[in-house]
Scaffold this active site. Structure first.
Site, PDB file in Angstrom:
ATOM      1  N   CYS A  20     -38.742  17.499  36.177  1.00 19.46           N
ATOM      2  CA  CYS A  20     -39.753  16.476  36.468  1.00 19.46           C
ATOM      3  C   CYS A  20     -39.838  15.487  35.311  1.00 19.46           C
ATOM      4  CB  CYS A  20     -41.119  17.117  36.716  1.00 19.46           C
ATOM      5  SG  CYS A  20     -41.813  17.879  35.232  1.00 19.46           S
ATOM      6  N   CYS A  23     -40.596  16.836  31.911  1.00 21.45           N
ATOM      7  CA  CYS A  23     -39.421  17.415  31.244  1.00 21.45           C
ATOM      8  C   CYS A  23     -38.724  16.345  30.405  1.00 21.45           C
ATOM      9  CB  CYS A  23     -38.418  17.952  32.258  1.00 21.45           C
ATOM     10  SG  CYS A  23     -39.052  19.212  33.348  1.00 21.45           S
ATOM     11  N   ASP A 429     -25.725 -24.566  31.563  1.00 17.54           N
ATOM     12  CA  ASP A 429     -24.821 -25.347  30.730  1.00 17.54           C
ATOM     13  C   ASP A 429     -23.835 -26.033  31.677  1.00 17.54           C
ATOM     14  OD1 ASP A 429     -23.355 -26.122  28.343  1.00 17.54           O
ATOM     15  OD2 ASP A 429     -21.868 -24.660  28.991  1.00 17.54           O
ATOM     16  N   ASP A 627     -21.656 -19.949  28.774  1.00 15.91           N
ATOM     17  CA  ASP A 627     -20.387 -19.223  28.673  1.00 15.91           C
ATOM     18  C   ASP A 627     -19.742 -19.301  27.299  1.00 15.91           C
ATOM     19  OD1 ASP A 627     -19.598 -21.936  28.762  1.00 15.91           O
ATOM     20  OD2 ASP A 627     -17.621 -21.343  29.502  1.00 15.91           O
ATOM     21  N   ASP A 631     -23.549 -21.657  23.323  1.00 23.13           N
ATOM     22  CA  ASP A 631     -24.699 -21.313  24.175  1.00 23.13           C
ATOM     23  C   ASP A 631     -25.468 -20.103  23.654  1.00 23.13           C
ATOM     24  OD1 ASP A 631     -24.064 -23.321  26.056  1.00 23.13           O
ATOM     25  OD2 ASP A 631     -22.592 -22.001  27.006  1.00 23.13           O
TER      26      ASP A 631
END
Length: 739
Positions: A20, A23, A429, A627, A631
């Protein structure tokens, strides 16, 4: 003292024996107490612990001992095979225990309900209940004892207390019925309740294990993409079949029709089409020839090819995807931290409520006070379910992460998935994100068709020797055309190039180059050039010594799906912005083509981050898609950062999400996935809390004075098992939905 300069390691370890959410809390607290460990996130649904530690100060063998002391186990060898073997063995054992528990419980229920007056009924029920409680349910008692020794409690504690009370009380009544008869009361026994509760809980655990296995099916599917053996081409040209694990970098491997690519590499011989949908989510097979990159796990179509291995083992793109998804599935969503706190106090609170219910019935229950009090005590302990709370968030997160991976969307962690549904503004971008990221010829116009046929080779020869970045676009466009001999080649800085072919001088460059040499530009070519310039294309002129022969347009093409992606995002109520370092004319042209309404041009990397900060100050949740290295500052500033998979590693490291195919149409999918996952988490938590809020008072006997309804402990056990299974099943619905 730990060296703060030392690089830490983040690793996922399988944890066995958890039953559970409490635990998971126990394992987490025990691990956090170990030297060298900086952070721990234990995921009950995936049975794993994501541990960040300092290698010089950490001792995994000691961690294992600490976890074993509270009744669990940590598999520190991190071998997938051993974990799967353990899981299979555990499932088989659980299945056998459940089957035997049901077999013993059925006659118990029949006797308890219909044949209580038969001779030796109590002794027969005692005999049938004993193997269920003491043998098949032994794990609940041993785990509860280990928890108690460390001052902790979990679901095993509740099960052990409820069934042992019912079992011991029944033994007392079987051996000493006169104790109650002398007081005018009937000596009730609850052997069937003790046994059936354990049978139902074991059945619930069995169904839960099956459902939890389905939530991690995406990872198993990814792991199954690699073949077990490969065909290697030896130095003598012979083919040999060998295990995948033995492949080394620079080995030459053969991939036949219908086979999966075993590792990442570059094609050196042959042609084929490869289905990369399992990695990128794109359905169209990709052409592969000399120099093309191929990736582990992708499926070859009809052709065959040889390729040189470049990344093997854990360095392949597939291995990195699996690692990222595993780490993400093991991470915790912010809402889970609150649930963990509730689960941490849940068991002690339930025990308190059970004792309070017992005391209340003893005090005000009259002649049946003891019987009703005992039933209430047992039923409250049985029905209370920390499992449903513990499974509500992680199962939804695991299915969501897996669904993302199957669609080419890698999500860094649960927090990122939870944040994405709140996005109000999305920053794109331009170069490499909205556009292809590399200049390409978009159009050409020749003065006459005859001159095109006669002089195309000369243009190709001139540009082939040019060092200008735009020349590469023309070379790629004219690739394969025969070139005449070229003499007296000269590069003219800031203007272009010139050379002589067949005693004739030719120029290729900008308009200034032609004007300086007083070369005539025909009206038709001038008109087309102006049109292209207005649409933010770069124009290259080709001329002989007297007049312009052709004009060529070069632009960074907008990706095929960019306009559709922008439209979908706007329909979802998200404001789309384009930020670029390019000139305003080019930015405006791209914005017109894609339907973007908000544009900022001429920005430095720091300017992009400042613009995001400005939107955040307005109270907006901002996502940034980029990318490149330029950036990374803006990606770090954004609330949700998304990197294109074909971009730089630094952008992908900073980003919370990575789109493997670099297709912007994946962004609406990622946001829809986030919204559906968060909706699932809320549904799961609502039902888990409601179940306990309603179930516990009913189990305590609240309805008995009003309606006379008393909840049987057997039904309580069934309800508890059903609550966990229903939460996991609800999460699995996401696997079938479209994003």
């Amino acid at each position: 003292m730990m060296n703060t300069m030392e690089q830490t390691v983040k690793q996922s370890f399988p944890v066995t024996g958890m039953s559970c959410a409490a635990c998971a809390g126990s394992v987490e607290s025990m691990l956090m107490a170990q030297p060298g460990i900086l952070s721990v996130a234990v995921n009950f649904a995936s049975s794993s612990a994501l541990v960040e530690y300092s290698p010089s100060a950490a001792n995994p063998a000691e961690w294992k001992k600490a976890i074993q002391s509270v009744g669990y186990d940590l598999l520190t060898d991190n071998m997938t095979g051993s974990l799967e073997d353990h899981q299979r063995a555990h499932y088989r054992s659980l299945k056998q225990k459940t089957l035997w528990a049901v077999i013993f419980s059925i006659p118990l229920v029949v006797i308890g309900m219909f044949w209580m007056e038969m001779p030796y009924a109590n002794y027969i029920m005692w005999a049938l209940a004993t193997p269920v409680v003491l043998v098949l349910g032994r794990q609940f008692f041993t785990n509860a004892w280990k928890q108690a020794r460390n001052g902790k409690a979990n679901m095993d504690t509740l099960v052990a207390q409820s069934t042992s009370i019912a079992y011991i009380f029944s033994i007392f009544n079987t051996l000493n019925p006169d104790f109650w008869h002398s007081r005018g009361l009937h000596a009730h026994v609850y052997f069937e309740a003790a046994a059936v509760v354990i049978a139902f809980i074991l059945l619930g655990k069995l169904l839960e294990e099956r459902a939890k296995a389905s939530t991690s099916s995406a990872i198993k599917k990814l792991m199954g993409l690699q073949p077990n053996t490969v065909t290697r081409i030896g130095q003598d040209g012979r083919e040999e079949v060998m295990p995948l694990a033995e492949v080394q970098v620079n080995d030459v491997l053969l991939v036949k029709p219908g086979e999966q690519v075993p590792v990442d590499g570059t094609v050196i011989q042959g042609r084929s089409y490869v289905d990369e949908s399992m990695i990128t989510g794109e359905p169209v097979a990709v052409a592969k020839e000399n120099g093309s990159g191929v990736f582990a796990g992708t499926l070859n179509q009809k052709g065959s090819f040889r390729f040189r291995a470049k990344q093997v083992g854990g360095d392949t793109l597939l291995a990195q995807i699996i690692r990222k998804v595993q780490e993400a599935q093991g991470s915790k969503a912010p809402v889970q931290k609150l649930v963990d706190k509730v689960a941490g106090i849940f068991v002690p609170v339930v025990i308190g409520i059970a004792l309070l219910a017992f005391a209340a019935w003893m005090t005000w229950g009259g002649t049946n006070g003891l019987t009703q009090g005992l039933l209430a005590l047992v039923t409250v302990l049985v029905i209370a379910c920390p499992c449903a709370l513990g499974l509500a968030t992680p199962t939804a997160i695991m299915v969501g992460m897996g669904k993302g991976a199957e669609n080419g969307i890698l999500i860094k962690d649960a927090e990122s998935l939870e944040k994405a549904y709140r996005i109000q503004a999305l920053i794109l971008d331009k170069t490499g994100t909205i556009t292809e990221g590399k200049p390409a010829v978009t159009g050409e116009l020749w003065r006459t068709e005859q001159e095109r046929l006669q002089y195309t080779g000369v243009l190709y020869a001139l540009e082939k020797q040019s060092e200008h970045p735009l020349a590469e676009a023309i070379v790629k466009h004219l690739d394969g055309i025969a070139t005449p001999g070229l003499q007296h080649f000269e590069s003219i800085t800031g203007r272009g190039v010139k050379g002589t072919s067949d005693k004739k001088t030719f120029y290729a460059g900008n308009r200034e180059l032609l004007e300086e040499h007083r070369i005539v530009i025909p009206a038709e070519l001038r008109k087309q050039s102006d049109l292209w310039l207005n649409n933010a294309h770069t124009v290259i002129w080709f001329a002989d010594a007297q007049q312009a022969l052709a004009v060529i347009a070069i632009a960074d093409k907008v990706k095929a799906g960019s306009a559709a992606a922008v439209k979908r995002l706007q329909e979802m109520g998200i404001e789309v912005y384009m930020l670029t370092g390019d000139n305003p004319q080019t930015a405006a042209a791209v914005a017109r083509e894609t339907g973007i309404r908000h544009v900022q041009a001429g920005l430095l990397p720091s300017g992009k981050a400042d613009f995001i900060k400005q939107l955040q100050q307005e109270g907006k949740t901002v996502a940034m898609v980029g990318d490149g290295i330029n950036d990374s500052h803006a990606l770090a500033q954004a609330d949700v950062s998304i990197a294109m998979g074909k971009g730089t590693d630094i952008a992908m490291d900073v980003a919370m999400m990575t789109l493997i195919s670099s297709d912007l149409q994946q962004i609406p999918k990622a946001i829809r996935l986030s919204r559906k996952t968060v909706r699932l988490i809320r549904q799961n938590l609502f039902w888990a809390f409601v179940y306990n809020v309603i179930g516990i008072p009913v189990a305590a006997g609240l309805l008995i004075p009003i309606t006379g309804f008393a909840l049987d402990p057997m039904l309580a056990g069934a309800a508890m098992a059903l609550s966990s299974v229903s939460v996991v099943s609800n999460s699995l619905r996401l696997k079938l939905s479209k994003i």
